[in-house]
Design a protein around this motif. Sequence first.
Motif, PDB file in Angstrom:
ATOM      1  N   LEU A   1       0.826  -1.205   0.000  1.00 18.18           N
ATOM      2  CA  LEU A   1       0.000   0.000   0.000  1.00 18.18           C
ATOM      3  C   LEU A   1       0.862   1.257   0.000  1.00 18.18           C
ATOM      4  CD1 LEU A   1      -2.843  -1.018   2.492  1.00 18.18           C
ATOM      5  CD2 LEU A   1      -2.989  -0.819   0.008  1.00 18.18           C
ATOM      6  N   MET A   2       1.943   1.215   0.773  1.00 16.60           N
ATOM      7  CA  MET A   2       2.827   2.371   0.827  1.00 16.60           C
ATOM      8  C   MET A   2       3.473   2.640  -0.524  1.00 16.60           C
ATOM      9  SD  MET A   2       6.205   3.535   1.076  1.00 16.60           S
ATOM     10  CE  MET A   2       7.173   2.120   1.576  1.00 16.60           C
ATOM     11  N   HIS A   3       3.899   1.588  -1.195  1.00 20.68           N
ATOM     12  CA  HIS A   3       4.519   1.771  -2.516  1.00 20.68           C
ATOM     13  C   HIS A   3       3.478   2.193  -3.557  1.00 20.68           C
ATOM     14  CE1 HIS A   3       7.971  -0.352  -0.712  1.00 20.68           C
ATOM     15  NE2 HIS A   3       8.681   0.201  -1.688  1.00 20.68           N
ATOM     16  N   CYS A   4       2.247   1.722  -3.430  1.00 20.01           N
ATOM     17  CA  CYS A   4       1.183   2.186  -4.321  1.00 20.01           C
ATOM     18  C   CYS A   4       0.911   3.673  -4.102  1.00 20.01           C
ATOM     19  CB  CYS A   4      -0.099   1.383  -4.084  1.00 20.01           C
ATOM     20  SG  CYS A   4      -0.030  -0.318  -4.710  1.00 20.01           S
ATOM     21  N   LEU A   5       0.947   4.097  -2.838  1.00 16.65           N
ATOM     22  CA  LEU A   5       0.788   5.523  -2.532  1.00 16.65           C
ATOM     23  C   LEU A   5       1.924   6.331  -3.151  1.00 16.65           C
ATOM     24  CD1 LEU A   5      -0.687   7.779  -0.985  1.00 16.65           C
ATOM     25  CD2 LEU A   5       0.710   7.196   1.020  1.00 16.65           C
ATOM     26  N   MET A   6       3.115   5.769  -3.133  1.00 19.58           N
ATOM     27  CA  MET A   6       4.275   6.432  -3.731  1.00 19.58           C
ATOM     28  C   MET A   6       4.086   6.572  -5.247  1.00 19.58           C
ATOM     29  SD  MET A   6       8.211   5.060  -3.631  1.00 19.58           S
ATOM     30  CE  MET A   6       8.014   4.685  -1.889  1.00 19.58           C
ATOM     31  N   LEU A   7       3.647   5.488  -5.896  1.00 19.85           N
ATOM     32  CA  LEU A   7       3.412   5.540  -7.340  1.00 19.85           C
ATOM     33  C   LEU A   7       2.318   6.553  -7.685  1.00 19.85           C
ATOM     34  CD1 LEU A   7       3.547   1.731  -8.222  1.00 19.85           C
ATOM     35  CD2 LEU A   7       5.099   3.487  -9.070  1.00 19.85           C
ATOM     36  N   ALA A   8       1.248   6.554  -6.890  1.00 20.75           N
ATOM     37  CA  ALA A   8       0.148   7.478  -7.154  1.00 20.75           C
ATOM     38  C   ALA A   8       0.588   8.926  -6.994  1.00 20.75           C
ATOM     39  CB  ALA A   8      -1.016   7.170  -6.207  1.00 20.75           C
ATOM     40  N   SER A   9       1.404   9.201  -5.991  1.00 21.06           N
ATOM     41  CA  SER A   9       1.871  10.568  -5.753  1.00 21.06           C
ATOM     42  C   SER A   9       2.746  11.049  -6.902  1.00 21.06           C
ATOM     43  CB  SER A   9       2.644  10.638  -4.439  1.00 21.06           C
ATOM     44  OG  SER A   9       1.832  10.236  -3.352  1.00 21.06           O
ATOM     45  N   CYS A  10       3.656  10.193  -7.370  1.00 21.85           N
ATOM     46  CA  CYS A  10       4.537  10.574  -8.472  1.00 21.85           C
ATOM     47  C   CYS A  10       3.760  10.719  -9.779  1.00 21.85           C
ATOM     48  CB  CYS A  10       5.657   9.545  -8.632  1.00 21.85           C
ATOM     49  SG  CYS A  10       6.823   9.511  -7.245  1.00 21.85           S
ATOM     50  N   TYR A  11       2.781   9.830  -9.982  1.00 16.90           N
ATOM     51  CA  TYR A  11       1.971   9.948 -11.204  1.00 16.90           C
ATOM     52  C   TYR A  11       1.125  11.216 -11.162  1.00 16.90           C
ATOM     53  CZ  TYR A  11      -1.478   9.058 -14.801  1.00 16.90           C
ATOM     54  OH  TYR A  11      -2.278   9.167 -15.891  1.00 16.90           O
ATOM     55  N   LEU A  12       0.616  11.566  -9.978  1.00 11.46           N
ATOM     56  CA  LEU A  12      -0.166  12.794  -9.846  1.00 11.46           C
ATOM     57  C   LEU A  12       0.678  14.017 -10.197  1.00 11.46           C
ATOM     58  CD1 LEU A  12      -2.780  14.217  -8.998  1.00 11.46           C
ATOM     59  CD2 LEU A  12      -1.910  14.216  -6.642  1.00 11.46           C
ATOM     60  N   GLN A  13       1.931  14.007  -9.723  1.00 12.57           N
ATOM     61  CA  GLN A  13       2.830  15.122 -10.051  1.00 12.57           C
ATOM     62  C   GLN A  13       3.068  15.193 -11.560  1.00 12.57           C
ATOM     63  OE1 GLN A  13       3.924  17.465  -8.204  1.00 12.57           O
ATOM     64  NE2 GLN A  13       5.595  18.378  -9.375  1.00 12.57           N
ATOM     65  N   LEU A  14       3.277  14.036 -12.193  1.00 17.22           N
ATOM     66  CA  LEU A  14       3.464  13.997 -13.643  1.00 17.22           C
ATOM     67  C   LEU A  14       2.212  14.483 -14.364  1.00 17.22           C
ATOM     68  CD1 LEU A  14       4.965  13.115 -16.251  1.00 17.22           C
ATOM     69  CD2 LEU A  14       4.044  10.815 -15.871  1.00 17.22           C
ATOM     70  N   PHE A  15       1.050  14.041 -13.918  1.00 14.01           N
ATOM     71  CA  PHE A  15      -0.208  14.414 -14.557  1.00 14.01           C
ATOM     72  C   PHE A  15      -0.459  15.917 -14.455  1.00 14.01           C
ATOM     73  CE2 PHE A  15      -4.832  15.125 -14.256  1.00 14.01           C
ATOM     74  CZ  PHE A  15      -5.227  14.621 -15.477  1.00 14.01           C
ATOM     75  N   VAL A  16      -0.227  16.473 -13.273  1.00 10.85           N
ATOM     76  CA  VAL A  16      -0.464  17.906 -13.069  1.00 10.85           C
ATOM     77  C   VAL A  16       0.484  18.738 -13.919  1.00 10.85           C
ATOM     78  CG1 VAL A  16      -0.307  19.782 -11.385  1.00 10.85           C
ATOM     79  CG2 VAL A  16      -1.424  17.632 -10.767  1.00 10.85           C
ATOM     80  N   ARG A  17       1.758  18.352 -13.967  1.00  4.12           N
ATOM     81  CA  ARG A  17       2.740  19.129 -14.718  1.00  4.12           C
ATOM     82  C   ARG A  17       2.507  19.020 -16.226  1.00  4.12           C
ATOM     83  NH1 ARG A  17       7.191  21.128 -12.585  1.00  4.12           N
ATOM     84  NH2 ARG A  17       8.388  20.709 -14.468  1.00  4.12           N
ATOM     85  N   LYS A  18       2.111  17.845 -16.705  1.00  6.37           N
ATOM     86  CA  LYS A  18       1.873  17.704 -18.141  1.00  6.37           C
ATOM     87  C   LYS A  18       0.636  18.481 -18.571  1.00  6.37           C
ATOM     88  CE  LYS A  18       5.384  15.131 -19.031  1.00  6.37           C
ATOM     89  NZ  LYS A  18       6.536  15.721 -19.759  1.00  6.37           N
ATOM     90  N   ARG A  19      -0.394  18.540 -17.716  1.00  8.61           N
ATOM     91  CA  ARG A  19      -1.614  19.278 -18.055  1.00  8.61           C
ATOM     92  C   ARG A  19      -1.372  20.788 -18.056  1.00  8.61           C
ATOM     93  NH1 ARG A  19      -6.745  17.346 -18.103  1.00  8.61           N
ATOM     94  NH2 ARG A  19      -7.511  19.349 -17.329  1.00  8.61           N
ATOM     95  N   SER A  20      -0.473  21.236 -17.172  1.00  9.20           N
ATOM     96  CA  SER A  20      -0.212  22.676 -17.094  1.00  9.20           C
ATOM     97  C   SER A  20       0.867  23.119 -18.065  1.00  9.20           C
ATOM     98  CB  SER A  20       0.215  23.057 -15.667  1.00  9.20           C
ATOM     99  OG  SER A  20       1.400  22.374 -15.296  1.00  9.20           O
TER     100      SER A  20
END
Length: 435
Positions: free
Chosen positions: A128-147
Amino acid sequence: MSEYLLTYLWVGMECVAAVLLFDAFSQRKKKQIVHWITVTCFAFLDATFLNLMSPNMASFGRIAIALAAYYSLHRILYVGKRIFSLYIAVIIYATVCCIDNIWFTFLILTLGMQNGAIFSQTFISSFLMHCLMLASCYLQLFVRKRSHNQTAAYRWYTIPAVLSAVSVLMIFFFGDSFQNEQISALPLFVCASFITCMQIAALLLVSWMEQNAYFREEALSLQTKSMAQKESIEALSAAYAQQRKLTHDFRAHLDTLSAMLEQQPFDINAIESYVRSLQSAQTSRILLVNTHHSALDALLNQKALVARNRSIDVQFRVNDLSAMKIDLVDLTVIISNTLDNAIEACEKLPVQDRQIYIQVVLDDNELFYAVRNRSLPVDVSADRLPVTTKENPSFHGYGLQNVQTTLAKYHSVYAMDYADGWFEFATDLPNTLIS
């Protein structure tokens, strides 16, 4: 045996998370398949090394190994300078540590000291902790690519990298304090939350600095375009005024010649003398250069007019450029920026020392372009561009960077030199159209 296999799984997930975060800030070197094959091989080697490593290694040793792994991964897979790779390695490691720390302290606070510590070591908790890590990094990628954030110069990452390093040190400090029973679970969770917020702020700071740099470049670009339009208007107005003057004089000269021819008998010697005097009088021309390429003639004559209006002696060496195929936009970037810098350098000198020599020669399917101008001393190094001397350096210095980027598009090299009061820029471009 299961612990060794789990190490490969956790390291693989951490490498994927690192790649997601790296993608948010950097440009890949390799194609999609090669990229992920490299990530897989790197994760396997990293996990193997961790399995062989002594479990009693000190914390600072583990930090150094993790930073070295992230740094190496970024250097292998992404474009960027070494210092930039180090900054990104620190940021990703701090992000991983913050997620691990906030997850552990949350379990301790909700499940209690003993149960939380035991559950944090289970497969479900780690997954679960590593899934949270993946989700956090993907969220950062998603936000930066959209902006559509633009990657700024590496110096903008200094403060976020320092904040990330401080976050890591604070995590280990409070962790040791908790193990030594110097701090309870609730204050530990509050500290972990504060550190996590500080790391989020560091990531937001990167985006804010990049946006700030992007808007600064946009403002500078608009200012440059405005100046170019003003210079174009001045050049067009001068050409129009000169054309009107020449038209008026041409009619007057025709009337004079017509009157001389109507005289009986007309004096042929007087007419020839008058024509020769007209030829000798036409020494001043609004067009200083003629390359048989209308767009280039407009650009070069415009810059020459600007230079002459600032009491700068400009001399050209050109040939027939009518067969030129190079994209005019790219050529305008190179010529405009280098000539603007030459004019700016000459303006700092006494009027009698202001000189610029320009060569634009097409030969053997290559275009040779060189600018040589008088200048105050300039620090020219092989590995970096000259530093701007304008009042606000953060708002300037993009001109030669744009020239460098454009030349890289054509796989062309350039040479810069300063000697005996003269600065020189020279390059060769293949006479081809690159989209």
